[in-house]
Design a protein around this motif. Sequence first.
Motif, PDB file in Angstrom:
ATOM      1  N   ASP A 189      75.200  13.228  20.524  1.00 35.26           N
ATOM      2  CA  ASP A 189      74.031  13.676  19.601  1.00 35.26           C
ATOM      3  C   ASP A 189      74.399  14.735  19.021  1.00 35.26           C
ATOM      4  O   ASP A 189      74.801  15.940  19.604  1.00 35.26           O
ATOM      5  N   PRO A 190      74.494  14.844  17.741  1.00 38.29           N
ATOM      6  CA  PRO A 190      74.700  16.374  16.926  1.00 38.29           C
ATOM      7  C   PRO A 190      73.790  17.365  17.229  1.00 38.29           C
ATOM      8  O   PRO A 190      74.164  18.321  16.790  1.00 38.29           O
ATOM      9  N   SER A 191      72.637  17.063  17.551  1.00 32.23           N
ATOM     10  CA  SER A 191      71.510  18.280  17.351  1.00 32.23           C
ATOM     11  C   SER A 191      70.651  18.423  18.590  1.00 32.23           C
ATOM     12  O   SER A 191      69.625  18.940  18.615  1.00 32.23           O
ATOM     13  N   PHE A 192      71.022  17.548  19.783  1.00 31.15           N
ATOM     14  CA  PHE A 192      70.207  17.565  20.803  1.00 31.15           C
ATOM     15  C   PHE A 192      71.175  17.613  22.241  1.00 31.15           C
ATOM     16  O   PHE A 192      71.962  16.827  22.172  1.00 31.15           O
ATOM     17  N   ASN A 193      70.647  18.345  23.010  1.00 35.60           N
ATOM     18  CA  ASN A 193      71.413  18.586  24.228  1.00 35.60           C
ATOM     19  C   ASN A 193      70.415  18.197  25.661  1.00 35.60           C
ATOM     20  O   ASN A 193      69.674  18.864  25.980  1.00 35.60           O
ATOM     21  N   ARG A 194      70.749  16.924  26.166  1.00 39.22           N
ATOM     22  CA  ARG A 194      70.006  16.515  26.978  1.00 39.22           C
ATOM     23  C   ARG A 194      69.995  17.268  28.457  1.00 39.22           C
ATOM     24  O   ARG A 194      68.820  17.056  29.359  1.00 39.22           O
ATOM     25  N   GLN A 217      57.842  16.950  27.160  1.00 34.57           N
ATOM     26  CA  GLN A 217      58.387  16.622  25.837  1.00 34.57           C
ATOM     27  C   GLN A 217      59.896  16.144  25.784  1.00 34.57           C
ATOM     28  O   GLN A 217      60.487  15.629  25.040  1.00 34.57           O
ATOM     29  N   HIS A 218      60.423  17.415  26.826  1.00 33.27           N
ATOM     30  CA  HIS A 218      62.083  17.106  26.930  1.00 33.27           C
ATOM     31  C   HIS A 218      62.616  15.756  27.364  1.00 33.27           C
ATOM     32  O   HIS A 218      63.521  15.199  26.523  1.00 33.27           O
ATOM     33  N   TRP A 219      61.840  15.225  28.266  1.00 25.57           N
ATOM     34  CA  TRP A 219      62.224  14.029  28.685  1.00 25.57           C
ATOM     35  C   TRP A 219      61.884  12.780  27.783  1.00 25.57           C
ATOM     36  O   TRP A 219      62.618  11.814  27.881  1.00 25.57           O
ATOM     37  N   GLU A 220      60.898  13.008  27.089  1.00 30.61           N
ATOM     38  CA  GLU A 220      60.584  11.861  26.042  1.00 30.61           C
ATOM     39  C   GLU A 220      61.529  11.983  24.973  1.00 30.61           C
ATOM     40  O   GLU A 220      62.274  11.148  24.381  1.00 30.61           O
ATOM     41  N   GLU A 274      68.494   9.068  22.799  1.00 25.29           N
ATOM     42  CA  GLU A 274      69.427   7.953  22.956  1.00 25.29           C
ATOM     43  C   GLU A 274      69.298   6.836  22.306  1.00 25.29           C
ATOM     44  O   GLU A 274      70.350   6.113  21.866  1.00 25.29           O
ATOM     45  N   ASP A 275      68.218   6.399  22.269  1.00 22.18           N
ATOM     46  CA  ASP A 275      68.098   5.315  21.259  1.00 22.18           C
ATOM     47  C   ASP A 275      68.453   5.770  19.699  1.00 22.18           C
ATOM     48  O   ASP A 275      69.040   4.696  19.199  1.00 22.18           O
ATOM     49  N   LEU A 276      68.176   6.640  19.658  1.00 27.86           N
ATOM     50  CA  LEU A 276      68.623   7.186  17.968  1.00 27.86           C
ATOM     51  C   LEU A 276      70.140   7.318  17.946  1.00 27.86           C
ATOM     52  O   LEU A 276      70.594   6.664  16.971  1.00 27.86           O
ATOM     53  N   CYS A 277      70.954   7.583  18.891  1.00 30.11           N
ATOM     54  CA  CYS A 277      72.270   7.602  18.833  1.00 30.11           C
ATOM     55  C   CYS A 277      72.879   6.238  18.903  1.00 30.11           C
ATOM     56  O   CYS A 277      73.791   6.049  18.211  1.00 30.11           O
ATOM     57  N   LYS A 278      72.254   5.340  19.581  1.00 27.04           N
ATOM     58  CA  LYS A 278      72.757   3.844  19.515  1.00 27.04           C
ATOM     59  C   LYS A 278      72.487   3.412  18.329  1.00 27.04           C
ATOM     60  O   LYS A 278      73.124   2.553  17.626  1.00 27.04           O
TER      61      LYS A 278
END
Length: 238
Positions: free
Chosen positions: A222-227, A202-205, A211-215
């Motif tokens: 990303d304001p709400s997710f830390n990869r 789930q993390h890597w998905e 990543e796509d959402l940021c683009k």
Amino acid sequence: MLPPHSHKSKYTEPTQSGEVDEHHREIWQDALNPQPPKRPLVYYVENHNGSIGYAEAAIDFKILTVELLPRLDPQQLGNWMCPVLYLARQTVELCLKALFERVTDKDPVADKRLLGKHDLSALWLTSREWLSQHDYPILTDARLGSANYLVESLHAVDPTGDLFRFAQSKQLRFNKKKSCDRVGVSFDEFPSAFTQTVDLLQHWESVLFREDLCKEQGWEKDPSFNRDAYPKLGHALG
């Protein structure tokens, strides 16, 4: 004779896409009808929102599976092995397909036919290698060993996804079809391996999705997710 609590079947052949019948409705119909008809035991309501995908379905399956994992304890009464392992395998497959679907969105060369199969090993190895080759640091994830081990075990015992679903598999072993009542689990390891595997997938998905959402949104960060918020090799798992 039907049992006293049952109803005679009103089954009809499926209708064409977009048509309404007893079991298929649109969400606004009941609101417009002052006396809506009684709903059947199972029905489908089109609400015209976005449809869920593999990732969202995996969350639901995970919730139920985690609740039932204690039933695999050998001290428990009853035969829970087949239904609980079916849910566990289905959860892992949904997570793998969610991740691989993200890979196919980024790489047109990826073989989308895997999404129509139940090959956990191929889904996992293809996704893992793609992430590694494209500089996603999945190989530093401390949960990787558990994921490798669980996927390998599930695939070895049930490579076609029919053993826990149908009680017997098309796969042969010892000159007979595999039967789910022969399956055992290492209960002291399985629950932890399952949770770590699902969390890793789930993390890597989410990394690929965000990543796509940021683009799409034009975000530099990303304001709400830390990869990078995942357990790394060399650090103790929580």
